[in-house]
Design an enzyme around this catalytic site. Sequence first.
Site, PDB file in Angstrom:
ATOM      1  N   SER A 152      51.105  42.989  29.405  1.00 60.82           N
ATOM      2  CA  SER A 152      50.931  41.539  28.703  1.00 60.82           C
ATOM      3  C   SER A 152      52.293  41.549  27.884  1.00 60.82           C
ATOM      4  CB  SER A 152      49.666  41.727  28.022  1.00 60.82           C
ATOM      5  OG  SER A 152      49.428  40.523  27.633  1.00 60.82           O
ATOM      6  N   ASP A 232      43.598  37.556  36.512  1.00 59.22           N
ATOM      7  CA  ASP A 232      44.310  37.190  35.588  1.00 59.22           C
ATOM      8  C   ASP A 232      44.406  35.537  35.691  1.00 59.22           C
ATOM      9  OD1 ASP A 232      46.179  38.601  33.790  1.00 59.22           O
ATOM     10  OD2 ASP A 232      46.876  39.712  35.306  1.00 59.22           O
ATOM     11  N   HIS A 264      43.002  41.322  33.216  1.00 58.01           N
ATOM     12  CA  HIS A 264      44.158  41.589  32.472  1.00 58.01           C
ATOM     13  C   HIS A 264      44.232  42.754  31.441  1.00 58.01           C
ATOM     14  CE1 HIS A 264      47.526  39.626  30.554  1.00 58.01           C
ATOM     15  NE2 HIS A 264      47.207  40.266  29.172  1.00 58.01           N
TER      16      HIS A 264
END
Length: 288
Positions: A152, A232, A264
Amino acid sequence: MLDADSWRGLSADELARGYDARGTVPDVDALLRDYREHSTPMYALSCVRDVAYGPHPDERLDLFPVPGRADAPLFVFVHGGYWRALAKEDSVFMARCFTERGIAVASVNYALSPGAALPDIVAQCRRALGWLHAHAPAHGVNTGHMVLGGSSAGGHLAAMMLSPSGQRAHGVPAGAVRGAVLVSGLFDLEPVQATRPNDWLRLDVAGARALSPVHDLPDPATRLCVAVAEIDTGEFKRQSALYAQACTAQGNPVATLDVPGRNHFDIILDWMDPHSALSRATWPLFDV
Protein backbone atom coordinates in the site's frame (compact mmCIF):
# COMPACT_ATOMS: atom_id res chain seq x y z
CA MET A 1 -2.09 0.02 -23.12
CA LEU A 2 -3.40 1.59 -19.93
CA ASP A 3 -4.52 5.21 -19.98
CA ALA A 4 -2.74 6.97 -17.11
CA ASP A 5 -5.46 9.61 -17.05
CA SER A 6 -8.48 7.30 -16.99
CA TRP A 7 -9.11 8.22 -13.35
CA ARG A 8 -10.13 11.69 -14.48
CA GLY A 9 -13.33 10.20 -15.88
CA LEU A 10 -14.47 9.01 -12.45
CA SER A 11 -16.98 10.92 -10.38
CA ALA A 12 -15.88 12.30 -7.03
CA ASP A 13 -17.68 9.43 -5.26
CA GLU A 14 -16.13 6.81 -7.54
CA LEU A 15 -12.68 8.27 -6.99
CA ALA A 16 -13.19 8.33 -3.23
CA ARG A 17 -14.21 4.65 -3.24
CA GLY A 18 -11.25 3.82 -5.44
CA TYR A 19 -8.82 5.01 -2.77
CA ASP A 20 -10.76 3.74 0.25
CA ALA A 21 -8.96 0.49 1.00
CA ARG A 22 -10.68 0.23 4.39
CA GLY A 23 -14.04 0.12 2.66
CA THR A 24 -13.18 -3.21 1.03
CA VAL A 25 -13.15 -5.16 4.33
CA PRO A 26 -15.70 -5.50 7.16
CA ASP A 27 -13.24 -5.02 10.07
CA VAL A 28 -9.98 -3.34 9.19
CA ASP A 29 -8.94 -2.92 12.83
CA ALA A 30 -8.95 -6.68 13.35
CA LEU A 31 -6.72 -7.11 10.31
CA LEU A 32 -4.29 -4.47 11.56
CA ARG A 33 -4.18 -6.19 14.95
CA ASP A 34 -3.21 -9.37 13.13
CA TYR A 35 -0.04 -7.64 11.91
CA ARG A 36 1.09 -6.92 15.47
CA GLU A 37 -0.04 -10.28 16.87
CA HIS A 38 1.88 -12.19 14.20
CA SER A 39 4.91 -9.88 14.44
CA THR A 40 5.41 -9.88 18.22
CA PRO A 41 6.58 -13.53 18.46
CA MET A 42 9.25 -12.84 15.84
CA TYR A 43 11.22 -10.81 18.38
CA ALA A 44 12.17 -14.09 20.05
CA LEU A 45 14.41 -14.66 17.01
CA SER A 46 17.91 -13.24 16.73
CA CYS A 47 17.29 -9.51 16.22
CA VAL A 48 19.17 -6.21 16.20
CA ARG A 49 16.39 -3.95 17.43
CA ASP A 50 15.66 -0.22 17.41
CA VAL A 51 18.73 0.75 15.42
CA ALA A 52 18.89 4.49 14.68
CA TYR A 53 19.49 5.13 10.98
CA GLY A 54 18.99 8.90 11.19
CA PRO A 55 18.48 11.79 13.62
CA HIS A 56 14.68 11.76 13.94
CA PRO A 57 13.34 9.70 16.88
CA ASP A 58 11.18 7.67 14.47
CA GLU A 59 14.12 6.81 12.22
CA ARG A 60 14.60 3.30 13.58
CA LEU A 61 14.76 -0.15 12.09
CA ASP A 62 14.82 -3.76 13.22
CA LEU A 63 17.18 -6.24 11.58
CA PHE A 64 16.81 -10.02 11.72
CA PRO A 65 20.07 -11.65 10.61
CA VAL A 66 20.39 -15.30 9.64
CA PRO A 67 22.21 -17.08 12.47
CA GLY A 68 25.44 -18.66 11.29
CA ARG A 69 25.42 -16.99 7.90
CA ALA A 70 27.84 -14.21 6.93
CA ASP A 71 26.46 -13.34 3.49
CA ALA A 72 22.67 -13.50 3.69
CA PRO A 73 20.66 -11.54 1.13
CA LEU A 74 18.39 -8.92 2.69
CA PHE A 75 14.66 -8.27 2.44
CA VAL A 76 13.85 -4.66 3.41
CA PHE A 77 10.18 -4.18 4.24
CA VAL A 78 8.38 -0.84 4.41
CA HIS A 79 4.96 -0.87 6.07
CA GLY A 80 1.78 0.75 4.77
CA GLY A 81 -0.94 2.62 6.64
CA TYR A 82 -1.58 5.45 4.15
CA TRP A 83 1.60 7.13 5.44
CA ARG A 84 -0.09 7.88 8.78
CA ALA A 85 -0.39 4.57 10.68
CA LEU A 86 1.45 1.41 11.75
CA ALA A 87 5.09 0.88 12.70
CA LYS A 88 7.98 -1.51 12.28
CA GLU A 89 6.69 -3.60 15.17
CA ASP A 90 3.63 -4.44 13.06
CA SER A 91 5.73 -5.47 10.13
CA VAL A 92 8.03 -8.41 10.90
CA PHE A 93 5.54 -11.28 10.68
CA MET A 94 7.57 -12.77 7.80
CA ALA A 95 10.87 -12.88 9.75
CA ARG A 96 10.84 -16.59 10.64
CA CYS A 97 9.74 -17.72 7.20
CA PHE A 98 12.46 -15.66 5.49
CA THR A 99 15.35 -16.30 7.88
CA GLU A 100 14.66 -20.04 7.78
CA ARG A 101 15.16 -19.75 4.04
CA GLY A 102 18.49 -17.95 4.56
CA ILE A 103 17.21 -14.40 3.95
CA ALA A 104 17.77 -11.62 6.50
CA VAL A 105 14.91 -9.19 7.14
CA ALA A 106 14.86 -5.48 7.97
CA SER A 107 11.72 -3.57 8.95
CA VAL A 108 11.88 0.19 8.49
CA ASN A 109 10.13 2.68 10.77
CA TYR A 110 9.49 6.25 9.62
CA ALA A 111 7.78 9.38 10.90
CA LEU A 112 4.09 9.47 10.13
CA SER A 113 1.93 12.04 8.36
CA PRO A 114 0.66 14.64 9.11
CA GLY A 115 3.48 15.19 11.61
CA ALA A 116 5.95 14.56 8.82
CA ALA A 117 5.63 15.77 5.23
CA LEU A 118 5.76 13.13 2.51
CA PRO A 119 9.08 14.37 1.03
CA ASP A 120 10.63 13.90 4.47
CA ILE A 121 9.15 10.41 4.83
CA VAL A 122 10.60 9.43 1.45
CA ALA A 123 13.98 10.86 2.49
CA GLN A 124 13.88 8.85 5.72
CA CYS A 125 13.23 5.58 3.89
CA ARG A 126 16.05 6.28 1.46
CA ARG A 127 18.31 7.08 4.41
CA ALA A 128 17.40 3.72 5.96
CA LEU A 129 18.47 1.95 2.79
CA GLY A 130 21.77 3.81 2.84
CA TRP A 131 22.33 2.85 6.49
CA LEU A 132 21.61 -0.79 5.75
CA HIS A 133 24.00 -0.84 2.82
CA ALA A 134 26.77 0.62 4.96
CA HIS A 135 26.18 -1.20 8.24
CA ALA A 136 24.21 -4.42 7.76
CA PRO A 137 27.31 -6.37 6.59
CA ALA A 138 28.49 -6.25 10.21
CA HIS A 139 25.45 -8.43 10.95
CA GLY A 140 26.09 -11.07 8.31
CA VAL A 141 24.23 -9.41 5.45
CA ASN A 142 25.28 -9.24 1.82
CA THR A 143 24.09 -5.75 0.93
CA GLY A 144 25.02 -6.37 -2.67
CA HIS A 145 21.84 -8.46 -2.78
CA MET A 146 18.94 -6.49 -1.34
CA VAL A 147 15.29 -6.85 -2.27
CA LEU A 148 12.74 -4.24 -1.21
CA GLY A 149 9.16 -4.93 -0.22
CA GLY A 150 6.24 -2.71 0.62
CA SER A 151 2.48 -2.77 0.85
CA SER A 152 0.00 0.00 0.00
CA ALA A 153 1.68 3.28 1.05
CA GLY A 154 4.72 1.14 1.82
CA GLY A 155 4.65 0.01 -1.80
CA HIS A 156 4.89 3.67 -2.77
CA LEU A 157 7.81 4.24 -0.40
CA ALA A 158 9.65 1.10 -1.52
CA ALA A 159 9.21 2.19 -5.14
CA MET A 160 10.65 5.62 -4.26
CA MET A 161 13.61 3.80 -2.68
CA LEU A 162 14.20 2.14 -6.08
CA SER A 163 15.00 5.53 -7.62
CA PRO A 164 18.57 5.39 -8.99
CA SER A 165 19.24 9.01 -8.03
CA GLY A 166 17.86 8.43 -4.53
CA GLN A 167 20.11 5.42 -4.09
CA ARG A 168 23.21 7.27 -5.30
CA ALA A 169 22.49 10.14 -2.91
CA HIS A 170 22.67 7.71 0.01
CA GLY A 171 25.71 5.74 -1.07
CA VAL A 172 23.88 2.71 -2.48
CA PRO A 173 25.65 1.60 -5.67
CA ALA A 174 23.84 0.48 -8.80
CA GLY A 175 22.92 -3.17 -8.65
CA ALA A 176 22.87 -3.47 -4.87
CA VAL A 177 19.07 -3.52 -4.89
CA ARG A 178 18.36 -6.53 -7.08
CA GLY A 179 14.59 -6.38 -6.98
CA ALA A 180 11.37 -5.46 -5.25
CA VAL A 181 7.98 -6.91 -4.38
CA LEU A 182 5.41 -4.12 -4.43
CA VAL A 183 2.00 -5.11 -3.09
CA SER A 184 -1.13 -3.04 -3.77
CA GLY A 185 0.99 0.07 -3.98
CA LEU A 186 0.41 3.67 -5.01
CA PHE A 187 2.59 4.81 -7.87
CA ASP A 188 0.86 7.90 -9.29
CA LEU A 189 -0.09 10.35 -6.55
CA GLU A 190 -1.99 12.82 -8.72
CA PRO A 191 -5.35 11.06 -8.22
CA VAL A 192 -4.48 10.47 -4.56
CA GLN A 193 -3.97 14.22 -4.25
CA ALA A 194 -7.62 14.63 -5.28
CA THR A 195 -8.97 12.32 -2.55
CA ARG A 196 -9.21 12.14 1.24
CA PRO A 197 -5.59 11.09 1.93
CA ASN A 198 -4.59 14.57 0.85
CA ASP A 199 -6.24 15.84 4.03
CA TRP A 200 -3.04 14.73 5.77
CA LEU A 201 -0.58 14.68 2.87
CA ARG A 202 -1.35 18.26 1.77
CA LEU A 203 0.23 17.80 -1.65
CA ASP A 204 -0.31 20.11 -4.59
CA VAL A 205 -0.35 18.70 -8.13
CA ALA A 206 3.35 19.43 -8.69
CA GLY A 207 4.29 17.82 -5.39
CA ALA A 208 2.20 14.76 -6.18
CA ARG A 209 3.97 14.33 -9.51
CA ALA A 210 7.42 14.76 -7.97
CA LEU A 211 6.68 12.03 -5.45
CA SER A 212 5.16 9.56 -7.92
CA PRO A 213 7.29 6.47 -8.61
CA VAL A 214 5.78 6.14 -12.09
CA HIS A 215 7.81 9.25 -12.93
CA ASP A 216 11.00 8.02 -11.21
CA LEU A 217 11.49 4.44 -12.37
CA PRO A 218 14.08 1.95 -11.09
CA ASP A 219 17.22 0.89 -12.90
CA PRO A 220 16.11 -1.25 -15.85
CA ALA A 221 18.06 -4.22 -14.46
CA THR A 222 15.94 -4.30 -11.29
CA ARG A 223 13.60 -7.30 -11.19
CA LEU A 224 10.08 -6.59 -9.97
CA CYS A 225 7.02 -8.41 -8.74
CA VAL A 226 3.97 -6.14 -8.75
CA ALA A 227 1.15 -7.78 -6.81
CA VAL A 228 -2.45 -6.99 -5.95
CA ALA A 229 -5.18 -8.75 -4.00
CA GLU A 230 -8.38 -9.98 -5.59
CA ILE A 231 -10.29 -7.78 -3.12
CA ASP A 232 -8.50 -4.57 -3.99
CA THR A 233 -10.28 -1.58 -5.51
CA GLY A 234 -10.12 -0.91 -9.21
CA GLU A 235 -7.90 2.11 -8.63
CA PHE A 236 -5.34 0.18 -6.58
CA LYS A 237 -5.26 -2.46 -9.31
CA ARG A 238 -4.94 0.19 -12.02
CA GLN A 239 -2.09 1.87 -10.18
CA SER A 240 -0.14 -1.40 -10.00
CA ALA A 241 -0.83 -2.19 -13.64
CA LEU A 242 0.30 1.30 -14.66
CA TYR A 243 3.61 0.96 -12.81
CA ALA A 244 4.21 -2.55 -14.14
CA GLN A 245 3.52 -1.27 -17.66
CA ALA A 246 5.95 1.64 -17.30
CA CYS A 247 8.72 -0.56 -15.90
CA THR A 248 8.19 -3.22 -18.56
CA ALA A 249 8.39 -0.56 -21.27
CA GLN A 250 11.83 0.53 -20.08
CA GLY A 251 13.10 -3.06 -19.96
CA ASN A 252 12.65 -4.20 -16.35
CA PRO A 253 11.85 -7.89 -15.85
CA VAL A 254 8.37 -7.61 -14.29
CA ALA A 255 6.14 -10.34 -12.91
CA THR A 256 2.57 -9.49 -11.98
CA LEU A 257 0.40 -11.31 -9.48
CA ASP A 258 -3.28 -11.08 -8.55
CA VAL A 259 -3.82 -13.19 -5.42
CA PRO A 260 -7.24 -14.86 -5.25
CA GLY A 261 -9.23 -14.67 -2.05
CA ARG A 262 -7.01 -12.03 -0.45
CA ASN A 263 -7.80 -8.43 0.40
CA HIS A 264 -5.73 -5.25 0.55
CA PHE A 265 -4.66 -6.00 4.13
CA ASP A 266 -4.27 -9.75 4.56
CA ILE A 267 -2.35 -10.41 1.33
CA ILE A 268 1.03 -9.65 2.93
CA LEU A 269 0.43 -12.16 5.73
CA ASP A 270 0.95 -14.75 3.00
CA TRP A 271 4.69 -14.12 3.46
CA MET A 272 4.36 -16.26 6.59
CA ASP A 273 3.73 -19.28 4.34
CA PRO A 274 6.71 -20.27 2.17
CA HIS A 275 4.38 -22.00 -0.30
CA SER A 276 1.91 -19.15 -0.83
CA ALA A 277 1.65 -17.49 -4.23
CA LEU A 278 3.22 -14.30 -2.84
CA SER A 279 6.16 -16.15 -1.34
CA ARG A 280 6.68 -18.24 -4.46
CA ALA A 281 6.81 -15.00 -6.46
CA THR A 282 9.32 -13.54 -3.99
CA TRP A 283 11.91 -16.35 -3.76
CA PRO A 284 13.24 -15.97 -7.34
CA LEU A 285 14.37 -12.44 -6.55
CA PHE A 286 16.74 -14.01 -4.02
CA ASP A 287 17.70 -16.86 -6.33
CA VAL A 288 16.34 -19.37 -3.81
